[in-house]
Scaffold this active site. Structure first.
Site, PDB file in Angstrom:
ATOM      1  N   ASP A  10      24.167  21.865   6.209  1.00 38.01           N
ATOM      2  CA  ASP A  10      24.166  20.603   5.462  1.00 38.01           C
ATOM      3  C   ASP A  10      22.814  20.482   4.772  1.00 38.01           C
ATOM      4  O   ASP A  10      21.867  21.181   5.120  1.00 38.01           O
ATOM      5  CB  ASP A  10      24.374  19.432   6.433  1.00 38.01           C
ATOM      6  CG  ASP A  10      24.314  18.072   5.730  1.00 38.01           C
ATOM      7  OD1 ASP A  10      24.872  17.964   4.615  1.00 38.01           O
ATOM      8  OD2 ASP A  10      23.717  17.139   6.274  1.00 38.01           O
ATOM      9  N   SER A  11      22.724  19.552   3.804  1.00 35.78           N
ATOM     10  CA  SER A  11      21.451  19.282   3.156  1.00 35.78           C
ATOM     11  C   SER A  11      20.428  18.708   4.143  1.00 35.78           C
ATOM     12  O   SER A  11      19.242  18.784   3.899  1.00 35.78           O
ATOM     13  CB  SER A  11      21.652  18.285   2.023  1.00 35.78           C
ATOM     14  OG  SER A  11      22.252  17.112   2.523  1.00 35.78           O
ATOM     15  N   CYS A  73      28.675  19.536   4.324  1.00 32.50           N
ATOM     16  CA  CYS A  73      28.013  18.672   3.349  1.00 32.50           C
ATOM     17  C   CYS A  73      29.013  18.499   2.220  1.00 32.50           C
ATOM     18  O   CYS A  73      29.496  19.489   1.660  1.00 32.50           O
ATOM     19  CB  CYS A  73      26.752  19.372   2.846  1.00 32.50           C
ATOM     20  SG  CYS A  73      25.988  18.609   1.393  1.00 32.50           S
ATOM     21  N   GLU A 152      19.935   6.217   7.043  1.00 33.23           N
ATOM     22  CA  GLU A 152      18.695   6.852   7.498  1.00 33.23           C
ATOM     23  C   GLU A 152      17.656   5.804   7.918  1.00 33.23           C
ATOM     24  O   GLU A 152      16.820   6.062   8.771  1.00 33.23           O
ATOM     25  CB  GLU A 152      18.151   7.795   6.417  1.00 33.23           C
ATOM     26  CG  GLU A 152      19.189   8.844   6.037  1.00 33.23           C
ATOM     27  CD  GLU A 152      18.672  10.265   5.977  1.00 33.23           C
ATOM     28  OE1 GLU A 152      17.493  10.466   5.688  1.00 33.23           O
ATOM     29  OE2 GLU A 152      19.474  11.188   6.239  1.00 33.23           O
ATOM     30  N   CYS A 184      31.341  11.509   2.764  1.00 32.02           N
ATOM     31  CA  CYS A 184      29.938  11.858   2.959  1.00 32.02           C
ATOM     32  C   CYS A 184      29.706  11.832   4.452  1.00 32.02           C
ATOM     33  O   CYS A 184      30.159  10.902   5.134  1.00 32.02           O
ATOM     34  CB  CYS A 184      29.033  10.836   2.250  1.00 32.02           C
ATOM     35  SG  CYS A 184      27.279  11.038   2.652  1.00 32.02           S
ATOM     36  N   HIS A 186      27.321  11.094   6.245  1.00 30.96           N
ATOM     37  CA  HIS A 186      26.583   9.953   6.801  1.00 30.96           C
ATOM     38  C   HIS A 186      27.487   8.747   7.061  1.00 30.96           C
ATOM     39  O   HIS A 186      27.160   7.890   7.875  1.00 30.96           O
ATOM     40  CB  HIS A 186      25.486   9.488   5.834  1.00 30.96           C
ATOM     41  CG  HIS A 186      24.219  10.284   5.893  1.00 30.96           C
ATOM     42  ND1 HIS A 186      24.149  11.585   5.479  1.00 30.96           N
ATOM     43  CD2 HIS A 186      22.968   9.952   6.296  1.00 30.96           C
ATOM     44  CE1 HIS A 186      22.906  12.016   5.619  1.00 30.96           C
ATOM     45  NE2 HIS A 186      22.165  11.053   6.106  1.00 30.96           N
TER      46      HIS A 186
END
Lengths: 267, 267
Positions: A10-11, A73, A152, A184, A186
């Site tokens: 993933d990034s 990702c 985040e 996504c 997240h």
């Protein structure tokens, strides 16, 4: 039986929601995770740059002798999956296809929403993948660029998060979708706020769960599963300092991160 | 008289607020701008990674024969300035020192606030630089990680932006500061919201303005100014696709971006 590890990348940190599902569905497999934390995020970068970074990481994972690569990702899956499938000798699976197929299975009305980063949405990869399985589907896509920084920041339940969720999602409610893909990695951490805005009539599809199920199938098909008595080992690689990854990552993974190493792809 | 260009770099677009001030104060100088858009943002990356990226960019700018380097990124100024000053044969100026000195000059009560990215704030660079000029100053620092994505989303006046600004800034109001340093090059675009939250009794210090003034001084001291009849040429380099930079960048710069080129630092 194949004891080699599964490679996941993933990034940054988000792909750990996919790892959590893989560990749950494949507790005996070994995993190598690569988080490109020095260049995160990918969501606002161009397709060419995302492809270049993805190729570099896949090369690193192949150097770790992985038996399969999971692109955990959404942006990299949208832009780089076919490129990697052509270039790699091992199977490569992304998160877009499994998420899209799960949405096509879940919808009753054929009206499906997808949310993700600007890069993933601009690619149109989800709409294409959903229509491949459900040609009659009506698909609405919406970029939600502030969701990743909100996660985040840890503001999973903040009034500002609710306000922003309404701004992004109210147009999807107006579209009367019955299924929403969290496109996504997240976004599963915002499931509560997103669910509250969309209401109980909308099914939320988490690509992480769907992807892990597809990985199990792929390994079975190709006889690549590890020994059922195997003792899975996890190894994590990141390109930036590991402290923040260790701290925030354990929130995503739901447990401590042990073997963690910083590497430099450009050397 | 020295016709060579001034080199300016940032992790992405934000440094263009510094360029705008330089063009204003030095209309006859040529400028080379480098935006590391493939690896943006720097604010959440480790000091080592930020130093490595900064060295790579400085090397690129020296290859463009610049006569001075301006680190138009607070995070890179905080982590990499001394490193670059040691390594480069041309003068190197950052945005932290000029912003800190301007705050020390403006304060009447000696109570100063600084806002910036997590990386800049964690470095403590502003507090050190302010105390170097005003040893008795009381300095409060606050990271505002959501401000950059809000600016990039263009939500300069959105209710969510106001809510988030209150969350970040109310503790600074409670501290009764009379001066607030906008310690991130994106923040001048939020000047209106930040000013409304802080109230008229708090002076906002824009590091971009202060930095441009210091650059003029440095060039004068060293006899490096260009011809006053010079016809400044701007050249912009980015590491990711240039389309988004051109679009969002012109908002920061206040005019169109003409000579724009994508380069790859890793080749």
């Amino acid at each position: 039986m194949n004891p080699r590890p599964i490679g996941v990348f993933d990034s940054g940190i988000g792909g750990l929601t996919v790892v959590r599902e893989l560990l749950h569905q494949l507790p005996h497999e070994s995993l190598v995770y690569f988080g490109d934390t020095a260049r995160v995020p990918y969501g606002n970068k161009s397709p060419e740059t995302v492809r270049r970074y993805s190729r570099e990481i896949a090369g690193y994972l192949l150097g770790q002798d992985v038996k399969m690569i999971v692109v955990a990702c959404n942006t990299a899956s949208a832009h780089a999956l076919e490129d990697l499938q052509r270039a790699c000798a091992v199977p490569v699976e992304g998160v877009v296809g499994p998420g899209a197929r799960a949405a096509a299975r879940h919808t009753r009305t054929g009206r499906i929403g997808v949310i993700g980063t600007a890069g993933t949405m601009a690619s149109g990869a989800y709409a294409r993948a959903i229509r491949a399985g459900a040609p009659e589907a009506y698909v609405v896509e919406r970029a939600c660029p502030l969701f990743v920084p909100l996660v985040e920041e840890g503001w999973l339940d903040h009034p500002a998060t609710k306000l922003i969720a309404h701004e992004y999602l109210d147009p999807l409610t107006d579209e009367r979708i019955d299924t929403l893909v969290l496109g996504c990695t997240h976004y599963p951490l915002l499931r509560k706020v997103i669910g509250a805005v969309m209401g109980p009539g909308v099914t939320l599809v988490d690509s992480a769960e769907a992807t892990a199920a597809v990985v199990v199938e792929r390994l079975q098909e190709r006889g690549l599963l590890g020994a059922p008595s195997g003792n899975g080992i996890d190894h994590f690689f990141v390109t930036d300092s590991s402290d923040r990854f260790r701290e925030v990552g354990s929130r995503f993974l739901g447990r401590e991160i042990e073997r963690l190493e910083q590497v430099d792809l450009t050397e």
